[in-house]
Design a protein around this motif. Structure first.
Motif, PDB file in Angstrom:
ATOM      1  N   HIS A   1       0.830  -1.315  -0.281  1.00 31.74           N
ATOM      2  CA  HIS A   1       0.036  -0.016   0.380  1.00 31.74           C
ATOM      3  C   HIS A   1       1.029   1.257  -0.093  1.00 31.74           C
ATOM      4  O   HIS A   1       1.957   1.451   0.992  1.00 31.74           O
TER       5      HIS A   1
ATOM      6  N   GLU B   1      -0.139   4.438   1.209  1.00 31.67           N
ATOM      7  CA  GLU B   1      -0.505   6.361   1.355  1.00 31.67           C
ATOM      8  C   GLU B   1       0.799   6.070   2.382  1.00 31.67           C
ATOM      9  O   GLU B   1       1.055   4.613   3.105  1.00 31.67           O
TER      10      GLU B   1
ATOM     11  N   HIS C   1       2.583   4.497   5.460  1.00 32.70           N
ATOM     12  CA  HIS C   1       2.868   2.920   5.237  1.00 32.70           C
ATOM     13  C   HIS C   1       4.206   3.362   4.442  1.00 32.70           C
ATOM     14  O   HIS C   1       5.327   2.029   4.317  1.00 32.70           O
TER      15      HIS C   1
ATOM     16  N   ASP D   1      -4.348  -2.720   5.328  1.00 28.98           N
ATOM     17  CA  ASP D   1      -5.504  -1.751   5.872  1.00 28.98           C
ATOM     18  C   ASP D   1      -6.601  -2.271   6.450  1.00 28.98           C
ATOM     19  O   ASP D   1      -6.995  -2.418   7.880  1.00 28.98           O
TER      20      ASP D   1
END
Ligand code: FEO
Length: 675
Positions: free
Chosen positions: A80, A82, A85, A167
């Motif tokens: 991921h 975002e 992270h 997530d």
């Protein structure tokens, strides 16, 4: 200084807590902090699963260096992009320049967008179903678009059955030293923050979550490693059940979420009176002032409750701003399938009710359960009747149901005795009403160890020596071995036991496998027989003094010759195993004809799609959509094993001597089912 925890011998948590973050994603207050999880796999190759937010980079890099123990980092696996992270990816790769990146094509694109450094020559691309071997471990990949961004993917470790879920299955809240779900009282202390995390972060993407849950349902999962919150090693089915509800927008409970926006207290007064009337009718109410409570908490409870009441004053010829924001937020999170009532207030031209209806009406499957109740400045004399009517309507749907009066015992006639020779019905369900414990039965013959799960141990005599009985399915190899050995151990299983323990001893045969292979313990009692020291609270060593052939089972009567308590953990009952440990079946979402966006997974329901259609999530056009026409498969009749879940296709009755090929239980433990 490093702060790490071991998950398995070769899998280390190297993440960190942040308790100073004011707003997660700049929106959501996190008064209990948040954890950023990262995991290091130490195999022939070393693999780091994601990095962390820049706020905790210092301890993260100490953790990685410590866990590597001087080894080089071979792979950074990115699930991921975002920045909570991914923000430290560039810094990590500066420290470990030999590391290669395992990721999918969308991650690679985002790497180029987030960082000025060109990492493209370091990237090894993976896609759905690819398998990468890093030594003992084989990793495969499950794409999870829009859970929570389009590039998200999960990784499944085929060797140790660990699912790295990005997530998904995360929660707000720092770990505070705990890492595993069973180190916290999760469903008491943490479930509200887990719900607030899910509903606000991925609540909008229910169909995408359902799609990935469907894929995950095919996996045998022992451990779940999300990027926030606890690592799940037991009772995951209970959390999965919540995800199935949240992602299908199904209320968790029949209750009322009452949110009000009030400037001078008159709307609040009406809301309080309604709440009182509801509670007096036995309805559970959760109540919020939209000017005081952050919308993320109210969104979370709107996902929890079946009925929603919104009360707001008129403001600038519209609706009060905090209520307007809340309703926009609920619509943005795709809330649906709710029953709604509205109370409006306005001193000269009440408009808030109309505006609230207009904001709510486009949400899917919303039912308004009453006309708007209109206050002029304040609740007028006589208007409490309207609140009574609304409270009655809600209570009729979700209040406690009246209990039917018991028949008058004195006047009831005794039934006539059945004629001699009549065969009376025996309902198998009755036998599931007994409260049983569950135990691991172990024994030893010719230097070889055997074990199986039973739920039949019980004390039958308190004298000295104390006596117990066990019964054992004849087809279980361990049953024969107890007869040969003449002695056995009973390890009493506790509530924190993982499903894997039941799989190890219950769902395979000692004829085919060594059930003690790969366990880290070697404990034996004085009789030389092994026992299970983990997830158990007591062990008893017994000598057989009698046996009875019970047709399908053998009953052993035994003296207890040694016994010791191992822990204070509560014993697991058979009912607890079924309710909390045995994984829940993930019902496949109903298949409908639809168009699915290949880029982000957005689902446009229905057979038709206009040529100028633009994906509301990723803005791609019709050419990126795949037309999905469900294949209608006829359901197969059969029976499902209530012990291990094995499905046996069968159009009639199971044979009288049928036993489950997996767990060896008899037909009494099967229920009719269709699959
Ligand atoms: Fe925890 Fe979508 O980032």
């Amino acid at each position: 200084m490093h702060c790490t925890r071991k998950i398995h011998d070769d899998l280390i948590w190297v993440g960190a807590d942040d308790r100073r973050l004011f707003c997660f994603e700049g929106v959501y207050g996190v008064p209990e902090g948040v954890s950023y999880n990262s995991y290091l796999l130490l195999d022939e190759k070393t693999v780091l699963f994601d990095t962390v937010d820049k706020a905790v980079y210092e301890v993260f890099f100490e953790n990685v260096a410590y866990a590597l123990g001087g080894r080089k980092l071979d792979y950074l696996l990115i699930s991921h992009m975002e920045p909570d992270h991914a923000a430290t990816i560039e810094s990590l790769l500066l420290r470990y320049p030999e590391a290669r990146i395992l990721c999918n094509a969308k991650v690679k694109t985002m790497l180029g967008q987030f960082f000025l450094t060109d990492f493209s020559d370091k990237v090894d691309l993976v896609k759905e179903g690819d398998i990468v071997s890093v030594g003992r471990h084989q990793l495969t990949f499950v794409m999870a678009p829009m859970v929570h961004w389009p590039e998200v993917m999960m990784t499944y470790d085929l060797t140790d059955k660990t699912l790295f879920t990005a997530d998904a299955f995360g929660t707000f809240g720092a770990l505070n030293g705990r890492l595993f779900n069973d180190e916290a009282d999760f469903f008491v202390e943490n479930i509200d923050e887990a719900r607030r995390y899910y509903t606000n972060i991925v609540g909008k993407y229910g169909p995408q979550v359902q799609a990935v849950l469907k894929k995950a349902a095919a996996l045998d999962i022992a451990t779940v490693c999300p990027l926030h919150g606890f690592v799940w090693r037991s009772h995951f089915g209970d959390f999965l059940e919540k995800y199935l509800l949240w992602s299908s927008y199904t209320p968790e409970e029949q209750s009322v979420m009452l949110a009000y926006a009030s400037v001078y207290g008159h709307t609040e007064n009406a809301a309080n009176i309604l709440a009182t009337k509801l509670v007096e009718r036995g309805v559970k109410v959760r109540m919020y002032d939209t000017s005081v409570t952050h919308a993320s908490y109210i969104v979370s409870d709107a996902f929890r409750c079946s009925h929603l009441v919104f009360a707001a004053t008129t403001y600038n010829a519209g609706v009060f701003v905090t209520m307007e924001n809340l309703l926009h937020d609920l619509a943005a999170h795709n809330l649906q399938k709710r029953k709604v009532a509205i109370i409006e207030n306005g001193s000269w031209a009440p408009t808030s009710g109309k505006v609230m209806r207009e904001l709510i009406a486009p949400m899917k499957n919303i039912e308004f359960i009453a006309d708007n109740i209109t206050l002029k400045s304040a609740l007028a004399a006589g208007q409490t009747d309207a609140l009574d009517t609304l409270a009655d309507a809600i209570a009729k749907e979700i209040g406690p149901k009246p209990v039917a009066a018991a028949p008058d015992a004195a006047s009831a006639e005794a039934p006539a005795a059945a004629p001699e020779g009549t065969i009376l019905p025996v309902d198998n369900g009755v036998f599931h009403k007994f409260s049983y414990g569950v135990e691991v039965l172990t024994t030893r013959v010719d230097g070889k160890d055997y074990g199986c799960i039973i739920n039949t141990a019980g004390q039958v005599a308190a004298g000295d020596p104390k006596k117990i009985t066990i019964s054992c399915i004849k087809k279980n190899y361990t049953c024969d071995m107890v007869g040969k050995a003449g002695n056995f151990n009973i390890s009493i299983i506790t509530e924190d036991a993982p499903y894997a323990l039941f799989q190890r001893f219950g769902f395979q045969s000692g004829r085919d496998v060594d059930k003690f292979a790969d366990v880290s313990w070697t404990d034996r009692t004085a009789n030389g027989i092994r026992y299970v020291p983990e997830y158990t609270n007591a062990v008893l060593s017994c000598e057989v003094i009698g046996m009875e052939d019970l047709d399908t089972q053998v009953l052993y009567i035994a003296n207890v010759v040694e016994a010791k308590v191992l822990s204070k953990a509560p014993s697991c009952t058979y009912a607890y195993y079924h309710a909390h440990i045995k994984p829940k079946k993930n019902p496949a979402p109903e298949q409908k004809e639809c168009w699915v966006c290949r880029v982000c997974g957005y689902v446009h329901e229905g057979p038709d799609m206009p040529d100028d259609f633009v994906c509301p999530l990723c803005k791609h056009g019709k050419e990126e959509f795949e037309h999905v026409v469900p294949v209608i498969k006829e359901k197969q009749k059969g029976y499902i094993c209530t012990i291990c879940g094995h499905f046996e296709p069968c159009d009639g009755e199971l044979p009288a001597d049928y036993t489950c090929p997996i767990c060896k239980h008899t037909k009494e433990d099967f229920e009719p089912a269709e699959q």
